[in-house]
Design a protein around this motif. Structure first.
Motif, PDB file in Angstrom:
ATOM      1  N   MET A  43       0.648  -1.302   0.013  1.00 16.10           N
ATOM      2  CA  MET A  43      -0.069   0.137  -0.010  1.00 16.10           C
ATOM      3  C   MET A  43       0.938   1.133   0.262  1.00 16.10           C
ATOM      4  N   ALA A  44       2.144   1.202   0.270  1.00 22.41           N
ATOM      5  CA  ALA A  44       3.056   2.196   0.398  1.00 22.41           C
ATOM      6  C   ALA A  44       3.259   2.716  -1.098  1.00 22.41           C
ATOM      7  N   LYS A  45       3.015   1.837  -2.128  1.00 23.22           N
ATOM      8  CA  LYS A  45       3.374   2.226  -3.586  1.00 23.22           C
ATOM      9  C   LYS A  45       2.177   3.370  -3.784  1.00 23.22           C
ATOM     10  N   ALA A  46       2.381   3.929  -4.810  1.00 24.93           N
ATOM     11  CA  ALA A  46       1.544   5.075  -5.377  1.00 24.93           C
ATOM     12  C   ALA A  46       0.302   4.273  -5.822  1.00 24.93           C
ATOM     13  N   THR A  47      -0.842   4.747  -5.317  1.00 27.97           N
ATOM     14  CA  THR A  47      -2.111   4.130  -5.551  1.00 27.97           C
ATOM     15  C   THR A  47      -2.957   5.098  -6.593  1.00 27.97           C
ATOM     16  N   PHE A  48      -3.923   4.513  -7.086  1.00 30.55           N
ATOM     17  CA  PHE A  48      -4.771   5.502  -8.026  1.00 30.55           C
ATOM     18  C   PHE A  48      -6.297   5.526  -7.202  1.00 30.55           C
ATOM     19  N   GLN A  49      -6.756   6.350  -7.331  1.00 31.84           N
ATOM     20  CA  GLN A  49      -8.122   6.790  -6.950  1.00 31.84           C
ATOM     21  C   GLN A  49      -8.863   7.247  -8.381  1.00 31.84           C
ATOM     22  N   LYS A  50     -10.245   6.767  -8.214  1.00 30.02           N
ATOM     23  CA  LYS A  50     -11.020   7.293  -9.207  1.00 30.02           C
ATOM     24  C   LYS A  50     -11.136   8.883  -9.151  1.00 30.02           C
ATOM     25  N   PRO A  51     -11.327   9.422 -10.252  1.00 28.49           N
ATOM     26  CA  PRO A  51     -11.545  10.932 -10.268  1.00 28.49           C
ATOM     27  C   PRO A  51     -12.629  11.242  -9.183  1.00 28.49           C
ATOM     28  N   LYS A  52     -12.380  12.307  -8.689  1.00 31.12           N
ATOM     29  CA  LYS A  52     -13.296  12.953  -7.691  1.00 31.12           C
ATOM     30  C   LYS A  52     -14.722  13.087  -8.159  1.00 31.12           C
ATOM     31  N   GLY A  53     -15.734  12.479  -7.622  1.00 36.41           N
ATOM     32  CA  GLY A  53     -17.074  12.407  -8.103  1.00 36.41           C
ATOM     33  C   GLY A  53     -17.444  11.743  -9.127  1.00 36.41           C
ATOM     34  N   THR A  54     -16.823  10.610  -9.118  1.00 36.03           N
ATOM     35  CA  THR A  54     -17.005   9.623  -9.978  1.00 36.03           C
ATOM     36  C   THR A  54     -17.276   8.212  -9.269  1.00 36.03           C
ATOM     37  N   ALA A  55     -17.757   7.150  -9.986  1.00 32.00           N
ATOM     38  CA  ALA A  55     -18.241   5.977  -9.211  1.00 32.00           C
ATOM     39  C   ALA A  55     -17.957   4.894  -9.992  1.00 32.00           C
ATOM     40  N   ASP A  56     -17.234   3.762  -9.422  1.00 28.51           N
ATOM     41  CA  ASP A  56     -17.395   2.469 -10.043  1.00 28.51           C
ATOM     42  C   ASP A  56     -18.520   1.737  -9.649  1.00 28.51           C
ATOM     43  N   LEU A  57     -19.079   1.220 -10.584  1.00 27.13           N
ATOM     44  CA  LEU A  57     -20.249   0.259 -10.376  1.00 27.13           C
ATOM     45  C   LEU A  57     -19.912  -1.231 -10.814  1.00 27.13           C
ATOM     46  N   TYR A  58     -20.182  -2.011  -9.959  1.00 29.48           N
ATOM     47  CA  TYR A  58     -19.987  -3.529 -10.366  1.00 29.48           C
ATOM     48  C   TYR A  58     -21.125  -4.316  -9.417  1.00 29.48           C
ATOM     49  N   GLY A  59     -21.017  -5.436  -9.766  1.00 30.72           N
ATOM     50  CA  GLY A  59     -21.748  -6.511  -8.927  1.00 30.72           C
ATOM     51  C   GLY A  59     -23.298  -6.210  -8.748  1.00 30.72           C
ATOM     52  N   GLN A  60     -23.594  -6.218  -7.461  1.00 30.98           N
ATOM     53  CA  GLN A  60     -25.087  -6.063  -7.072  1.00 30.98           C
ATOM     54  C   GLN A  60     -25.761  -4.452  -7.845  1.00 30.98           C
ATOM     55  N   ASN A  61     -24.734  -3.583  -7.657  1.00 34.63           N
ATOM     56  CA  ASN A  61     -25.007  -2.210  -8.148  1.00 34.63           C
ATOM     57  C   ASN A  61     -25.451  -2.165  -9.445  1.00 34.63           C
ATOM     58  N   VAL A  62     -24.834  -2.976 -10.655  1.00 34.26           N
ATOM     59  CA  VAL A  62     -25.161  -2.385 -11.945  1.00 34.26           C
ATOM     60  C   VAL A  62     -26.621  -3.362 -12.081  1.00 34.26           C
ATOM     61  N   LEU A  63     -27.009  -4.140 -11.500  1.00 35.72           N
ATOM     62  CA  LEU A  63     -28.130  -4.821 -11.591  1.00 35.72           C
ATOM     63  C   LEU A  63     -29.335  -3.750 -11.632  1.00 35.72           C
ATOM     64  N   ALA A  64     -29.393  -2.602 -10.670  1.00 39.30           N
ATOM     65  CA  ALA A  64     -30.206  -1.623 -10.812  1.00 39.30           C
ATOM     66  C   ALA A  64     -30.087  -1.037 -12.318  1.00 39.30           C
ATOM     67  N   TRP A  65     -28.999  -0.510 -12.586  1.00 33.80           N
ATOM     68  CA  TRP A  65     -28.617   0.256 -13.911  1.00 33.80           C
ATOM     69  C   TRP A  65     -29.282  -0.493 -15.202  1.00 33.80           C
ATOM     70  N   GLN A  66     -28.952  -1.726 -15.121  1.00 31.13           N
ATOM     71  CA  GLN A  66     -29.421  -2.532 -16.088  1.00 31.13           C
ATOM     72  C   GLN A  66     -30.842  -2.531 -16.219  1.00 31.13           C
ATOM     73  N   LYS A  67     -31.627  -2.701 -15.059  1.00 36.33           N
ATOM     74  CA  LYS A  67     -33.021  -2.560 -15.030  1.00 36.33           C
ATOM     75  C   LYS A  67     -33.625  -1.422 -15.635  1.00 36.33           C
ATOM     76  N   ILE A  68     -33.123  -0.342 -14.914  1.00 40.40           N
ATOM     77  CA  ILE A  68     -33.629   0.950 -15.548  1.00 40.40           C
ATOM     78  C   ILE A  68     -33.367   1.164 -16.966  1.00 40.40           C
ATOM     79  N   GLU A  69     -32.100   1.055 -17.374  1.00 39.43           N
ATOM     80  CA  GLU A  69     -31.747   1.051 -18.846  1.00 39.43           C
ATOM     81  C   GLU A  69     -33.000   0.182 -19.867  1.00 39.43           C
TER      82      GLU A  69
END
Length: 435
Positions: A1-27
């Motif tokens: 963890m001491a290595k340089a790590t990356f974070q998603k850009p401010k105000g963005t989100a990763d969607l995966y697993g359970q969460n994408v189910l809602a997106w798929q349904k809505i779309e």
RNA sequence: GCGGUAGUGGUGAAGUGGUUAACACACUGGUUUGUGGAUCCAGCAUGCGAGGGUUCGAUCCCCUUCUACCGCCCCA
């Protein structure tokens, strides 16, 4: 963890697993409902010329002055990530000459995808967010207004959203609006000193905005203000009445909200918002907003063409649905989990899984070389309906055991005749359960 | 752009200026070796967002920064 790590850009989100189910349904639901109403999908670029957006939104709007996610590309072109969907769609409408005679009128289209705004993230608000939107070009018929509003409501209904409220208002046509604007200024000017600081600024920039100020004192002052209805032209008045009539006929619940305003200049006549009255979600109350507009198509070099549309925020929609417990989506369980014992059976197991998948079943197997017991645990967690066990014995006899995880019953199946036997074996096991 | 709160393992979290950073869930393995969801046992953070500083010593104090969350502006 001491290595340089990356974070998603401010105000963005990763969607995966359970969460994408809602997106798929809505779309999926949006595609289904919108296509029933005759709207076809359009996909436009995620970035466009900065000027496209600044032109459509007005140079002084907040979106342009501080929220645009813009950059200069390697060709030194001033580009921007789209802050909303309409501008790109209008541009595409004009550029591809979709106003041409070979296209249906009104031209009805919908889009969905990410939008960007460079602003401070907070409740229900992101730098990359997602909108589903609709535009219809080429008709001023009030029945189209009613259709569009109805479609949003039906769409949200279909997702199980509760406590919906359609707020409806009209901005009138250009003349009505200009006259009203002046009347509003005349009324507010004498009260200027009493207004909140924000509203004093609004009075200069966009007096209509004072109407929906959150400041309590402002609201008191606003109560005595003239309403747009006194300044509506006959035509605009008739249009609004017709829209209301159609909505009544269709049984769409709405509320007239004279204080509701839309930020952008090109709106005229009907405007609407769909919001929730759910008190727990004050920060994300408005889910969809839209209305009629004119002048935009001409602004981008097309023929004079009226438009109407709306955009809705997917994140907010999901927040609402979640709060109302309407998103109890579960990934469906596996049809088969294949447990293998020892390395010798691995090839056969993989082959069998592939065959089951070819037959249309979902099937999975262990790739970690774990114990049979562990594989059964996994099968259980994956909610596998059947487990097929394959060991040296099965490899030798070409006959496998199929276990029903609900009843615990097992049956044998010849691999050579699997195509014919599989349904029977499943039916047999399931039948025993019914007894 | 402005103001406020927070940041400990996969997750929820407790914790204190000083030997081995609670507990729970999840996960992995085991409970006599080819069969599941229970119980029991065991394992699972050289590290407490990142970078500096104060100190004999900091996860706990200070500064900076990043991120999240809340409010304002505005909006989806």
């Amino acid at each position: 963890m001491a290595k340089a790590t990356f974070q998603k850009p401010k105000g963005t989100a990763d969607l995966y697993g359970q969460n994408v189910l809602a997106w798929q349904k809505i779309e999926q639901q949006a595609r289904l409902i919108f296509s029933r109403y005759g709207y076809g999908e359009i996909r436009t670029p995620i970035f466009e010329s900065f000027d496209l957006f600044s032109r459509s939104a007005g140079d002084t709007s907040d979106v342009v002055t501080k929220e645009m996610y813009d950059f200069f590309d390697k060709g030194d072109r001033h580009m921007a990530l789209r802050p909303e969907g309409t501008a790109g769609v209008v541009r595409a409408f004009v550029e591809n000459k979709l106003f041409g005679p070979e296209h249906e009128k009104p031209y009805k289209t919908f889009y969905m995808g990410p939008m960007f705004r460079y602003e401070r993230p907070q409740a229900g608000r992101f730098r990359q967010f997602h909108q589903i939107g609709v535009e219809a070009f080429g008709s001023t018929e009030p029945s189209l207004d009613a259709e569009v509003i109805t479609m949003v409501v039906k769409f949200l209904d279909s997702l199980g959203l509760k406590d919906l409220k359609v707020a409806l208002n009209t901005l009138g046509d250009q003349e009505s609006r200009a006259a009203y604007r002046q009347a509003l200024i005349d009324y507010l000017k004498p009260h200027e000193a009493e207004l909140s600081k924000d509203s004093q600024v609004r009075l200069e920039k966009n007096p209509l905005r004072v109407l929906d100020s959150k400041d309590k004192n402002d609201q008191v002052i606003v109560q005595g203000a003239p309403t747009i209805f006194d300044y509506l032209s006959e035509e605009s008045k008739a249009h609004f009445e017709a829209v209301k009539g159609f909505l009544n006929d269709l049984g769409i619940q709405y509320e007239i909200d004279p204080a509701m305003v839309r930020g952008l200049d090109y709106y005229n006549n009907t405007i609407f918002e769909v919001m929730t009255t759910d008190p727990d979600l004050k920060g994300a109350a408005t889910i969809a907003g839209g209305g009629r507009y004119s002048g935009l198509v001409e602004e981008f070099g097309g023929p004079e063409t009226p438009g109407i549309g709306f955009g809705l925020g997917v994140e907010r929609l999901i927040a609402l649905l979640t709060a109302q417990n309407q998103l109890n989506l579960k990934a469906s369980g596996l049809d088969f989990y294949l447990a293998h014992i020892g390395d010798a059976s691995q090839a056969l197991t993989l082959e069998l899984a592939t065959k089951l998948r070819d037959l249309g079943f979902s099937a999975d197997l262990d790739f970690a070389g774990r114990s049979v017991k562990a594989q059964f645990k996994t099968a259980n967690r994956r909610q596998a309906r059947f487990v097929i066990t394959i060991g040296d014995e099965e490899v030798a006899t070409k006959q496998v055991k199929v276990k029903d995880m609900v009843t615990g019953k097992q049956a044998a199946m010849d691999l050579s005749k699997m195509d014919e036997q599989i349904e029977d074996v499943m039916a047999e096991l399931v039948a025993e359960e019914a007894e």
